[in-house]
Design a protein around this motif. Structure first.
Motif, PDB file in Angstrom:
ATOM      1  N   ARG A   1       0.823  -1.203   0.000  1.00  0.00           N
ATOM      2  CA  ARG A   1       0.000   0.000   0.000  1.00  0.00           C
ATOM      3  C   ARG A   1       0.859   1.256   0.000  1.00  0.00           C
ATOM      4  NH1 ARG A   1      -4.781  -1.287   4.390  1.00  0.00           N
ATOM      5  NH2 ARG A   1      -6.143  -2.463   2.989  1.00  0.00           N
ATOM      6  N   ALA A   2       1.956   1.210   0.793  1.00  0.00           N
ATOM      7  CA  ALA A   2       2.803   2.391   0.859  1.00  0.00           C
ATOM      8  C   ALA A   2       3.470   2.670  -0.483  1.00  0.00           C
ATOM      9  CB  ALA A   2       3.873   2.197   1.940  1.00  0.00           C
ATOM     10  N   ILE A   3       3.855   1.585  -1.203  1.00  0.00           N
ATOM     11  CA  ILE A   3       4.529   1.752  -2.485  1.00  0.00           C
ATOM     12  C   ILE A   3       3.553   2.227  -3.552  1.00  0.00           C
ATOM     13  CG2 ILE A   3       5.741   0.534  -4.346  1.00  0.00           C
ATOM     14  CD1 ILE A   3       6.941  -1.262  -2.177  1.00  0.00           C
ATOM     15  N   THR A   4       2.365   1.635  -3.574  1.00  0.00           N
ATOM     16  CA  THR A   4       1.405   1.938  -4.636  1.00  0.00           C
ATOM     17  C   THR A   4       0.509   3.111  -4.310  1.00  0.00           C
ATOM     18  OG1 THR A   4      -0.208   0.383  -3.719  1.00  0.00           O
ATOM     19  CG2 THR A   4       1.362  -0.485  -5.335  1.00  0.00           C
ATOM     20  N   GLY A   5       0.477   3.501  -3.008  1.00  0.00           N
ATOM     21  CA  GLY A   5      -0.412   4.598  -2.619  1.00  0.00           C
ATOM     22  C   GLY A   5      -1.868   4.219  -2.708  1.00  0.00           C
ATOM     23  N   SER A   6      -2.184   2.919  -2.508  1.00  0.00           N
ATOM     24  CA  SER A   6      -3.548   2.441  -2.705  1.00  0.00           C
ATOM     25  C   SER A   6      -4.300   2.267  -1.388  1.00  0.00           C
ATOM     26  CB  SER A   6      -3.515   1.091  -3.440  1.00  0.00           C
ATOM     27  OG  SER A   6      -2.777   0.134  -2.698  1.00  0.00           O
ATOM     28  N   TYR A   7      -4.123   3.174  -0.447  1.00  0.00           N
ATOM     29  CA  TYR A   7      -4.868   3.090   0.809  1.00  0.00           C
ATOM     30  C   TYR A   7      -6.348   3.300   0.566  1.00  0.00           C
ATOM     31  CZ  TYR A   7      -0.761   2.968   3.740  1.00  0.00           C
ATOM     32  OH  TYR A   7       0.394   2.591   4.359  1.00  0.00           O
ATOM     33  N   ASP A   8      -7.138   2.545   1.285  1.00  0.00           N
ATOM     34  CA  ASP A   8      -8.593   2.680   1.203  1.00  0.00           C
ATOM     35  C   ASP A   8      -8.993   4.024   1.801  1.00  0.00           C
ATOM     36  OD1 ASP A   8     -11.296   2.471   1.238  1.00  0.00           O
ATOM     37  OD2 ASP A   8     -11.365   0.543   2.285  1.00  0.00           O
ATOM     38  N   SER A   9      -9.743   4.806   1.039  1.00  0.00           N
ATOM     39  CA  SER A   9     -10.135   6.123   1.512  1.00  0.00           C
ATOM     40  C   SER A   9     -11.080   6.048   2.697  1.00  0.00           C
ATOM     41  CB  SER A   9     -10.821   6.903   0.382  1.00  0.00           C
ATOM     42  OG  SER A   9     -11.987   6.199  -0.065  1.00  0.00           O
ATOM     43  N   THR A  10     -11.666   4.855   2.932  1.00  0.00           N
ATOM     44  CA  THR A  10     -12.584   4.709   4.060  1.00  0.00           C
ATOM     45  C   THR A  10     -11.867   4.245   5.322  1.00  0.00           C
ATOM     46  OG1 THR A  10     -13.089   2.401   3.469  1.00  0.00           O
ATOM     47  CG2 THR A  10     -14.457   4.110   2.468  1.00  0.00           C
ATOM     48  N   GLU A  11     -10.548   4.003   5.214  1.00  0.00           N
ATOM     49  CA  GLU A  11      -9.795   3.534   6.376  1.00  0.00           C
ATOM     50  C   GLU A  11      -9.832   4.585   7.475  1.00  0.00           C
ATOM     51  OE1 GLU A  11      -5.334   1.919   7.521  1.00  0.00           O
ATOM     52  OE2 GLU A  11      -5.856   2.410   5.459  1.00  0.00           O
ATOM     53  N   LYS A  12     -10.096   4.161   8.698  1.00  0.00           N
ATOM     54  CA  LYS A  12     -10.223   5.100   9.801  1.00  0.00           C
ATOM     55  C   LYS A  12      -8.883   5.736  10.123  1.00  0.00           C
ATOM     56  CE  LYS A  12     -12.694   4.472  13.341  1.00  0.00           C
ATOM     57  NZ  LYS A  12     -13.213   3.964  14.622  1.00  0.00           N
TER      58      LYS A  12
ATOM     59  N   LEU B   1      -3.403  14.676  23.332  1.00  0.00           N
ATOM     60  CA  LEU B   1      -4.853  14.885  23.267  1.00  0.00           C
ATOM     61  C   LEU B   1      -5.202  16.346  23.030  1.00  0.00           C
ATOM     62  CD1 LEU B   1      -5.842  12.498  26.183  1.00  0.00           C
ATOM     63  CD2 LEU B   1      -6.232  12.107  23.752  1.00  0.00           C
ATOM     64  N   GLY B   2      -4.252  17.093  22.490  1.00  0.00           N
ATOM     65  CA  GLY B   2      -4.510  18.486  22.174  1.00  0.00           C
ATOM     66  C   GLY B   2      -4.510  19.400  23.371  1.00  0.00           C
ATOM     67  N   GLY B   3      -3.773  19.018  24.424  1.00  0.00           N
ATOM     68  CA  GLY B   3      -3.727  19.850  25.624  1.00  0.00           C
ATOM     69  C   GLY B   3      -4.939  19.694  26.503  1.00  0.00           C
ATOM     70  N   ASN B   4      -5.718  18.625  26.267  1.00  0.00           N
ATOM     71  CA  ASN B   4      -6.949  18.392  27.031  1.00  0.00           C
ATOM     72  C   ASN B   4      -6.607  17.748  28.374  1.00  0.00           C
ATOM     73  OD1 ASN B   4      -9.591  17.999  27.831  1.00  0.00           O
ATOM     74  ND2 ASN B   4      -9.854  16.141  26.610  1.00  0.00           N
ATOM     75  N   LYS B   5      -6.574  18.530  29.429  1.00  0.00           N
ATOM     76  CA  LYS B   5      -6.241  18.022  30.753  1.00  0.00           C
ATOM     77  C   LYS B   5      -7.530  17.704  31.503  1.00  0.00           C
ATOM     78  CE  LYS B   5      -1.932  20.633  31.092  1.00  0.00           C
ATOM     79  NZ  LYS B   5      -1.117  21.576  31.899  1.00  0.00           N
TER      80      LYS B   5
ATOM     81  N   ASP C   1      -6.487  17.367  14.774  1.00  0.00           N
ATOM     82  CA  ASP C   1      -6.168  17.507  13.341  1.00  0.00           C
ATOM     83  C   ASP C   1      -6.955  16.508  12.498  1.00  0.00           C
ATOM     84  OD1 ASP C   1      -4.452  19.583  13.813  1.00  0.00           O
ATOM     85  OD2 ASP C   1      -2.640  18.352  13.811  1.00  0.00           O
ATOM     86  N   GLY C   2      -8.216  16.269  12.859  1.00  0.00           N
ATOM     87  CA  GLY C   2      -9.062  15.374  12.092  1.00  0.00           C
ATOM     88  C   GLY C   2      -8.803  13.910  12.333  1.00  0.00           C
ATOM     89  N   ARG C   3      -7.949  13.581  13.288  1.00  0.00           N
ATOM     90  CA  ARG C   3      -7.618  12.184  13.580  1.00  0.00           C
ATOM     91  C   ARG C   3      -8.027  11.854  15.006  1.00  0.00           C
ATOM     92  NH1 ARG C   3      -2.815  12.318  12.076  1.00  0.00           N
ATOM     93  NH2 ARG C   3      -2.972  11.116  10.148  1.00  0.00           N
ATOM     94  N   GLU C   4      -8.692  10.707  15.167  1.00  0.00           N
ATOM     95  CA  GLU C   4      -9.096  10.280  16.504  1.00  0.00           C
ATOM     96  C   GLU C   4      -7.909   9.615  17.198  1.00  0.00           C
ATOM     97  OE1 GLU C   4     -13.120   8.431  17.527  1.00  0.00           O
ATOM     98  OE2 GLU C   4     -11.759   6.714  17.681  1.00  0.00           O
TER      99      GLU C   4
END
Length: 291
Positions: free
Chosen positions: A55-66, A89-93, A112-115
């Motif tokens: 996947r890293a070589i071809t760039g074929s990651y599934d766009s639905t991958e979380k 956690l973004g400074g969330n204390k 940044d859009g990532r859980e």
């Protein structure tokens, strides 16, 4: 019109030495590429460790991958474990960093859009807990990270930071291997804190140059380059964001090439879950049959 003259190409597609429309040539080429790709996918399904590489070589990651990351943050008391968890956690204390952790906690935030899910066990690498509690909390942290963490951030004070007695990085890494098994090697990212107290040695290379050999021996146990960070409470927000992104990028590298860590507790959970599902579905089917 295009004339096919290459013998190997003609034999692959049963093409005679004749003129063919250019569209037919493209169509046959696409079919051949499609068959090749299906073969690679079938091959990689038997050797799943090759999937991230392909996947890293071809760039074929599934766009639905979380876009999620699961991290276990470890470290002896006083190393800055909780402050690093808060930064990720973004400074969330959600609790005071001075409050001792009695059992593993799980916190999640979208950065940044990532859980990002951060599991923080108590001091399972120190001496404040008995062996039974250390083992239980290590396994509890794995359960909270199900189906498995993408990395273990091992947070310890940088050697020579002047924070009372230096923490032993070798002992910390060996303790991690004892608790989670040898398979955790390669998933451990050493995070050396209190870089602001090192004077001129403010980079990893400078720290390793001044090392007597102890730090290098410790790092050889996990095979990962350390991150040297400044985790001061009054660190400017821009610096905290950069710190978070650097650590996330390191974890993403491991996720891309190794996936997530799978422990025996995860395998048994999956097995017991399937057994429970089978038993309950059988009972429900019998109930439906009598209705």
């Amino acid at each position: 019109m295009v004339m096919i003259t290459d013998r190997k190409f003609r034999r692959s597609f049963n093409v005679p030495l004749v003129f063919l429309p250019f569209s037919s040539v493209i169509k046959n080429l696409v079919k051949w590429l499609s068959r090749t790709w299906r073969f690679l996918v079938a091959f990689s399904s038997k050797f799943q460790w090759t999937v991230p590489i392909i996947r890293a070589i071809t760039g074929s990651y599934d766009s639905t991958e979380k876009l999620d990351l699961r991290l276990i943050v470890l470290g002896p008391s006083g190393g800055g474990r909780t402050s690093i968890a808060d930064t990720l956690l973004g400074g969330n204390k959600t609790r005071a960093s001075t409050d001792p952790i009695k059992q593993s906690t799980k916190r999640t935030a979208v950065v940044d859009g990532r859980e990002i899910t951060v599991i923080e066990p108590p001091d399972i690498l120190g001496t404040s807990l008995g062996n039974t509690s250390r083992a239980r909390e290590a396994l509890r942290s794995l359960q909270l990270s199900s189906p498995g963490p993408h990395a273990f951030l091992l947070v310890i004070r940088a050697p020579g930071s002047g924070m009372s007695v230096d923490q032993d990085p070798t002992q910390a890494i060996q303790g991690t291997l004892e608790l989670f098994g040898e398979g955790v090697t390669g998933y451990i990212i050493p995070v050396l804190t209190h870089a602001d107290r090192l004077g001129r040695r403010r980079t990893v290379d400078q720290l390793l140059e001044a090392d007597s050999g102890e730090l290098k021996r410790a790092l050889s146990l996990c095979g990962q380059r350390p991150e040297l960070v400044d985790n001061r409470p009054d660190l400017p927000p821009e610096a905290q964001i950069d710190l978070c992104r650097n650590l996330v990028e390191r974890v993403m590298e491991i996720k891309t090439f190794k996936g997530h860590f799978v422990h025996e507790v995860h395998r048994r959970e999956d097995y017991l879950r399937e057994r429970l599902l089978d038993d309950m579905s059988s009972a429900l089917a019998k109930k439906l049959g009598h209705m």
